[in-house]
Write a protein that holds these residues in place. Structure first.
Motif, short mmCIF file in Angstrom:
data_model
loop_
_atom_site.label_atom_id
_atom_site.label_comp_id
_atom_site.label_asym_id
_atom_site.label_seq_id
_atom_site.Cartn_x
_atom_site.Cartn_y
_atom_site.Cartn_z
N VAL A 283 0.83 -1.21 0.00
CA VAL A 283 0.00 0.00 0.00
C VAL A 283 0.87 1.26 0.00
CG1 VAL A 283 -0.30 0.25 2.51
CG2 VAL A 283 -2.12 1.00 0.96
N PRO A 301 -3.07 5.43 3.21
CA PRO A 301 -3.62 6.39 2.26
C PRO A 301 -4.53 7.40 2.94
CG PRO A 301 -3.96 4.13 1.53
CD PRO A 301 -3.56 4.07 2.96
N SER A 454 -3.92 -5.25 2.60
CA SER A 454 -4.87 -4.18 2.92
C SER A 454 -4.42 -3.50 4.21
CB SER A 454 -6.26 -4.78 3.11
OG SER A 454 -7.09 -3.84 3.75
N CYS A 455 -4.45 -2.17 4.21
CA CYS A 455 -3.93 -1.48 5.40
C CYS A 455 -4.96 -1.45 6.52
CB CYS A 455 -3.48 -0.07 5.04
SG CYS A 455 -4.81 1.13 4.98
N GLY A 456 -6.22 -1.78 6.19
CA GLY A 456 -7.23 -1.91 7.22
C GLY A 456 -7.95 -0.63 7.57
N CYS A 458 -10.17 1.14 5.77
CA CYS A 458 -11.60 1.19 5.46
C CYS A 458 -12.22 -0.21 5.36
CB CYS A 458 -11.88 2.02 4.22
SG CYS A 458 -10.95 1.55 2.78
N CYS A 461 -12.64 -2.70 1.99
CA CYS A 461 -11.40 -3.37 1.58
C CYS A 461 -10.97 -4.36 2.65
CB CYS A 461 -10.33 -2.32 1.30
SG CYS A 461 -8.66 -2.96 1.12
N SER A 499 -14.21 1.59 -1.61
CA SER A 499 -12.89 1.65 -0.98
C SER A 499 -12.25 3.01 -1.15
CB SER A 499 -11.97 0.59 -1.58
OG SER A 499 -12.41 -0.68 -1.19
N LEU A 500 -11.41 3.34 -0.19
CA LEU A 500 -10.77 4.66 -0.18
C LEU A 500 -9.67 4.77 -1.23
CD1 LEU A 500 -10.14 7.40 1.12
CD2 LEU A 500 -8.74 6.19 2.80
N CYS A 501 -8.83 3.77 -1.32
CA CYS A 501 -7.68 3.93 -2.22
C CYS A 501 -7.69 2.87 -3.31
CB CYS A 501 -6.37 3.89 -1.44
SG CYS A 501 -5.70 2.24 -1.17
N LEU A 503 -5.89 0.39 -3.91
CA LEU A 503 -5.71 -1.01 -3.55
C LEU A 503 -7.07 -1.70 -3.44
CD1 LEU A 503 -3.13 -2.49 -1.12
CD2 LEU A 503 -5.45 -3.32 -1.07
N GLY A 504 -7.97 -1.13 -2.65
CA GLY A 504 -9.30 -1.71 -2.51
C GLY A 504 -10.12 -1.60 -3.79
S1 SF4 Z 1 -8.79 0.57 0.27
FE1 SF4 Z 1 -6.76 1.41 0.69
S2 SF4 Z 1 -7.10 2.68 2.49
FE2 SF4 Z 1 -8.82 1.28 2.40
S3 SF4 Z 1 -8.22 -0.47 3.66
FE3 SF4 Z 1 -7.70 -0.93 1.54
S4 SF4 Z 1 -5.57 -0.33 1.42
FE4 SF4 Z 1 -6.37 0.69 3.22
#
Ligand code: SF4
Ligand SMILES: Cc1cc2nc3c(=O)[nH]c(=O)nc-3n(C[C@H](O)[C@H](O)[C@H](O)COP(=O)(O)O)c2cc1C
Ligand code: SF4
Ligand code: SF4
Ligand code: FES
Ligand code: FES
Lengths: 598, 122
Positions: A283, A301, A454-456, A458, A461, A499-501, A503-504
C-alpha cells in the motif's frame, strides 16, 4: 582513461547475482590478472540484460559473444580460449544466438529482436557505478540543455507533446501532472520518485535503478526545474539493497561532479535529492500513503483530493512519478516529442517494460513498443510456453489487474485496450498461464495477496476482501454454492465503489475477470465438484485408465497408503478414491502414463 | 562540471572507452592470436594497434583477436574489415608496421599494399 581491446560485461542484476555472477566477475578479474591481460581486457559489471532465466550472463565485446548459464569454472575456459586465443566458446553461448553453427548478433535473437529499448537503453550496456559511462551515452546532456537553453514551460510542453503517460499503473498524462505541479501555489515544492514496486513478480523499476541509476537523477533534476522544486526524494524498498546502493553511489558521484547541488551548469538552478527507504508494504506504493511514509508517518492512504500536486510532502506541492516514467524523459528531451510519439498507439505512446513470468520460456525483462500484441510478447519475445502446453491466459496488472484469455491474444497492448478487457497495464507484471493453471486458484492467489496487504483503514477493503477470499476457498474445496458465485460479484462491486484507495478499488479485478472469462471453470468446481485443470486438491481424483494399464504394479508399490490394488501381470490396477491422499506419487511413477487426475 | 562544453568533452573522452559495445559499424582490426600467432609475436602487434588507435582518438575502430587464420607461416598477421570494403590481410607484421597501417589505411584510407598477403604471395 584506458582503451582496452576487449570488454567483458558481467550481469550484476539481482537475478544473476543470486546465481553467483559476482563470483564469476571475481574469477574473470583473477584470471585476467594471471594471464597478464590486465591492459587488454576490462571487466564491467552491468545491470540486468533482461534474460534472467538464462543467467548468469556475460557478454564479451567487441565480438558481442553472449554467454549464458555460466558456472564459475566456465570462466577458465572463456579466458583461455576466447580472451587468450580469440576463439569464441560456442558451447557456452546462449543457444538461440547460434544459427547453423554461426554466432548471430544478440540483436537478432528472438528475445531482443522485437524489443525497443528506451527506458532500459543502458541496462546491460554500461557500468552503473561509473558516471563517465553514463555520460558517454549522452548522460546529463538533456539536463544541460534544459537548464541552459529552455524555459520550464518549454520543458513541460515537450513532455506534454510526447504523449508520455505514467508507468506506475494509472497512466495519467505526465506533462499534465508536471503542469499542475508547476502551477500550484507554494514557496517550496518537491519532486519524488516512486520505486516501491510491490507487485508480486515485478522487477522493472528495480532493474532500471540497478542498471542505470543516473537516468533517474537526471530526470528528477529536469522535472524539478520544470515544476520549480529544489529537493527530491526517491522512495525505494529496503528489500532492494543492490538498487539502493547503486543509486546512492550515483547520487554521490553526481554531487562530486556538480550535477547535483548548487548552481548546476552554472545557472541559478539548485537541486539535491535523497533516498527514503520503505518497509515493503504494497500500500505504500499508493501516492498518499507514500507521502505519509516519506514524512515519517505510518504509510496509510488519505482521501484525494487534494492531490499531491497541490498538497504533497509536508503539505507542499509535490510531483510524484514512477521510475520508468522518469527513465523516458531525458530521451524525450534529446530526441524530441515527435520521435517519442511516433512509437506506440494513438493514446499510448512510447514503450513499456514488462516482467514476464509464469509458464513462459524466456522469463525476464522486456521492453516493447506500445501496440505490440500479447501474442508477439508471449511467443516472439517470450519464446512461447514450455513443454508444448497450451496457452490459457495472461495476467497483467498484478493484484489490481485481470486475466486475459486466449481469445484476446491478438490484442495490441496499450492502456485502454487492457482496461477494456477487464485488466490493466499496472506497473508491468505479465504472468503467463497454461492449461495446468486453475483460474479459481489464480484468483485466490491474488486475493490472498490483497487481504494480506490491505492497510485496514476502510471496511469494504479490509473485511470485504476477506469475505471474498472465504468464498473462493469454499469453491476450491468443493463446498461452494451457486449463491457464492453471485455474491462474489455483488461484493466485488461494493468493494470497488466504496474503498478509499486504489488497492481496494482494484482488488476484486482478478476475481471479476476470471469470473467473466472462465465461468465454466467456476461452475465445474461448484456443480460437478471438479477442478478441470487438476489443481484444487480437494477436488482431485486419481484414476487408472484401464486401456493403458500394463499391469506392472509399479504404482501400487509407490502408494504410501496402499490404496492401489491389482495383481501383477494379471489384472488392471485400480485406485480406491476414498483412501487416496492425492500425493501424486502413482501418477509420477507410472511408466505408461496410465494414471490421470481430474 | 560548470558547462555543457565541459560535459561534452568528458563525453568524448569517455565514449572511446565504451565504443565497442555499440553494434557492428566502423572498422574492425582482427589479429590472429592462436598459439602460433602469439609465439610469432602477435601480442606486441596487438598492443601497438591498441596504442595507436588510442593515441589518435579514432572513433568506431575496434581491435580484436581471432584464432587461427589458417596461414601460420605468415604470422603475425591481422585483417582489416571496413564497411563496404573488401577485407585486407596484412602479414609478417611487427609493431612499427602496424602503426604505419593505422596511419595510412585506417586514418587515410590507403591500403599499404606492400604488407598485404597479395604482395607477399607474388
Ligand atoms: S482501500 Fe486502501 S485505504 Fe482502504 S483499507 Fe484498503 S488499502 Fe487501506
Ligand atoms: C495499492 C497501490 C500500489 C501502488 N504501487 C505503486 C508502485 O509500486 N510504484 C508506482 O510507481 N506506483 C504505484 N502506484 C501508483 C501511484 O499511486 C502513483 O499513481 C504513481 O506512482 C504515479 O506515477 P506515474 O504517474 O509516473 O505513474 C500504486 C497505487 C496503488 C493504489
Ligand atoms: S504403474 Fe501404470 S501401468 Fe503399471 S499397474 Fe500402475 S497404472 Fe498400470
Ligand atoms: S495419489 Fe498417492 S495416495 Fe492416491 S493412489 Fe496415488 S499414490 Fe496412492
Ligand atoms: S539479472 Fe542478469 S539478466 Fe536479469
Ligand atoms: S595457428 Fe596461426 S595461422 Fe594457424
Amino acid at each position: 582513461m584506458e582503451l582496452y581491446r576487449s570488454h567483458i560485461l558481467v550481469c550484476g542484476g539481482t537475478g544473476c547475482v543470486s546465481s553467483d555472477s559476482l563470483k564469476i566477475e571475481e574469477r574473470f578479474i583473477d584470471l585476467i590478472e594471471k594471464n597478464d591481460l590486465k591492459n587488454e581486457a576490462k571487466v564491467v559489471k552491468t545491470g540486468c540484460f533482461g534474460l534472467c532465466e538464462a543467467g548468469p550472463i556475460v557478454i564479451v565485446y567487441p565480438e558481442g559473444a553472449f554467454y549464458s548459464q555460466l558456472k564459475v569454472e566456465d570462466v577458465d575456459t572463456i579466458v583461455s580460449e576466447h580472451l587468450v586465443k580469440g576463439r569464441i566458446v560456442t558451447d557456452l553461448l546462449y543457444k538461440e544466438s547460434i544459427q547453423e553453427g554461426e554466432m548471430q548478433s544478440i540483436n537478432d535473437v528472438g528475445f531482443y529482436k522485437k524489443q525497443e529499448r528506451v527506458a532500459l537503453r543502458n541496462c546491460g550496456v554500461i557500468n552503473p557505478e561509473v558516471i563517465e559511462e553514463y555520460i558517454a551515452y549522452d548522460g546529463y546532456e538533456a539536463l544541460g540543455r534544459v537548464l541552459t537553453d529552455m524555459t520550464p514551460e518549454e520543458v513541460i510542453q515537450i513532455v506534454k507533446d510526447s504523449g508520455l503517460r505514467g508507468r506506475g499503473g494509472g497512466g495519467f498524462p505526465t506533462g499534465l501532472k508536471w503542469d499542475f505541479t508547476a502551477k500550484a501555489e507554494g514557496d517550496q515544492k518537491y519532486v519524488a520518485c516512486n520505486a516501491d514496486e510491490g507487485d508480486p513478480g515485478a522487477f522493472m523499476d528495480r532493474s532500471v535503478l540497478e542498471g542505470d541509476p543516473h537516468v533517474i537523477i537526471e530526470s528528477m533534476a529536469i522535472a524539478a526545474y520544470a515544476v520549480g522544486a529544489n529537493k527530491g526524494y526517491v522512495y525505494i524498498r529496503a528489500e532492494y539493497p543492490i538498487a539502493v546502493n547503486r543509486l546512492q553511489i550515483a547520487i554521490d558521484q553526481a554531487k562530486d561532479m556538480g550535477l547535483l547541488g548548487e548552481n548546476i551548469f552554472d545557472t541559478d538552478f539548485s537541486f539535491d535529492m535523497e533516498i527514503r527507504l520503505g518497509a515493503g508494504a504494497f500500500v505504500c506504493g499508493e501516492e498518499t500513503a507514500l507521502i505519509n511514509s516519506i514524512e515519517g508517518k505510518r504509510g496509510m492512504p488519505r482521501p484525494r483530493p487534494p492531490f499531491p500536486a497541490v498538497k504533497g510532502i509536508f503539505n507542499k506541492p509535490t510531483l510524484l512519478n514512477n521510475v520508468e516514467t522518469y527513465a523516458n524523459v531525458p530521451q524525450i528531451i534529446l530526441r524530441g516529442a515527435e520521435w517519442f510519439s511516433s512509437i506506440g498507439t494513438e493514446k499510448s505512446k512510447g514503450t513499456k517494460v514488462f516482467a514476464l513470468g509464469g509458464k513462459i520460456n524466456n522469463t525476464g525483462l522486456l521492453e516493447i513498443p506500445m501496440g505490440t500484441t500479447l501474442r508477439e510478447a508471449i511467443y516472439d519475445v517470450g519464446g512461447g510456453i514450455p513443454n508444448g502446453k497450451a496457452f490459457k491466459a495472461v495476467q497483467t496488472g498484478g493484484p489490481s489487474g485481470g486475466c486475459i484469455p486466449a481469445a484476446h491474444i491478438d490484442t495490441p497492448i496499450d492502456y485502454d485496450n487492457l482496461i477494456e478487457l477487464g485488466s490493466m497495464m499496472g506497473s508491468g507484471g505479465m504472468i503467463v498461464m497454461d492449461e495446468d493453471n486453475c483460474m479459481v486458484d489464480i484468483a485466490r492467489f491474488f486475493l490472498d495477496f490483497t487481504v494480506e496487504e490491505s492497510c485496514g483503514k476502510c471496511t469494504p477493503c479490509r473485511d470485504g476482501t476477506k469475505r471474498m477470499l472465504e468464498m473462493l476457498d469454499k469453491i476450491a474445496a468443493g463446498t461452494g454454492t451457486v449463491e457464492d458465485l453471485t455474491k462474489l460479484q455483488t461484493l466485488a462491486k461494493t468493494i470497488k465503489n466504496a474503498s478509499l484507495c486504489g488497492l481496494g478499488q482494484t482488488a476484486p479485478n482478478p476475481v471479476l475477470s476470471t469470473l467473466h472469462y472462465f465461468m465454466d471453470e467456476y461452475e465445474a468446481h461448484v456443480h460437478e465438484k471438479r477442478c478441470p485443470a487438476g489443481v484444487c486438491k480437494a477436488l482431485l481424483n486419481y484414476m487408472v485408465i484401464d486401456e493403458k494399464c500394463k499391469k506392472c504394479g509399479i504404482c501400487a508399490a509407490k502408494c504410501p497408503v496402499n490404496c492401489i490394488s491389482g495383481t501383477k501381470g494379471k489384472t488392471v490396477y485400480h485406485i480406491d478414491t476414498e483412501q487416496c491422499i492425492k500425493c501424486n506419487a502413482c501418477l509420477e511413477a507410472c511408466p505408461f502414463d496410465a494414471i490421470k487426475k481430474g | 562540471m560548470k558547462s555543457l562544453e565541459e560535459l561534452r568533452k568528458l563525453r568524448k573522452d569517455s565514449l572511446d572507452q565504451v565504443d565497442m559495445r555499440r553494434s557492428g559499424k566502423g572498422t574492425r582490426i582482427v589479429v590472429g592470436m592462436a598459439t602460433c600467432g602469439i609465439s610469432a609475436g602477435a601480442r606486441p602487434v596487438m598492443m601497438a594497434l591498441v596504442e595507436e588507435v588510442k593515441k589518435r582518438t579514432l572513433q568506431d575502430v575496434t581491435v580484436t583477436q581471432t584464432g587461427c587464420i589458417g596461414a601460420c607461416r605468415l604470422e603475425p598477421m591481422f585483417e582489416v574489415y571496413r564497411a563496404g570494403e573488401e577485407k585486407v590481410t596484412y602479414v609478417h607484421m611487427d609493431g612499427e608496421k602496424a602503426k604505419r597501417v593505422v596511419a595510412e589505411h585506417i586514418v587515410n584510407g590507403k591500403v599499404v599494399q606492400e604488407y598485404t598477403i597479395g604482395a607477399y604471395e607474388k
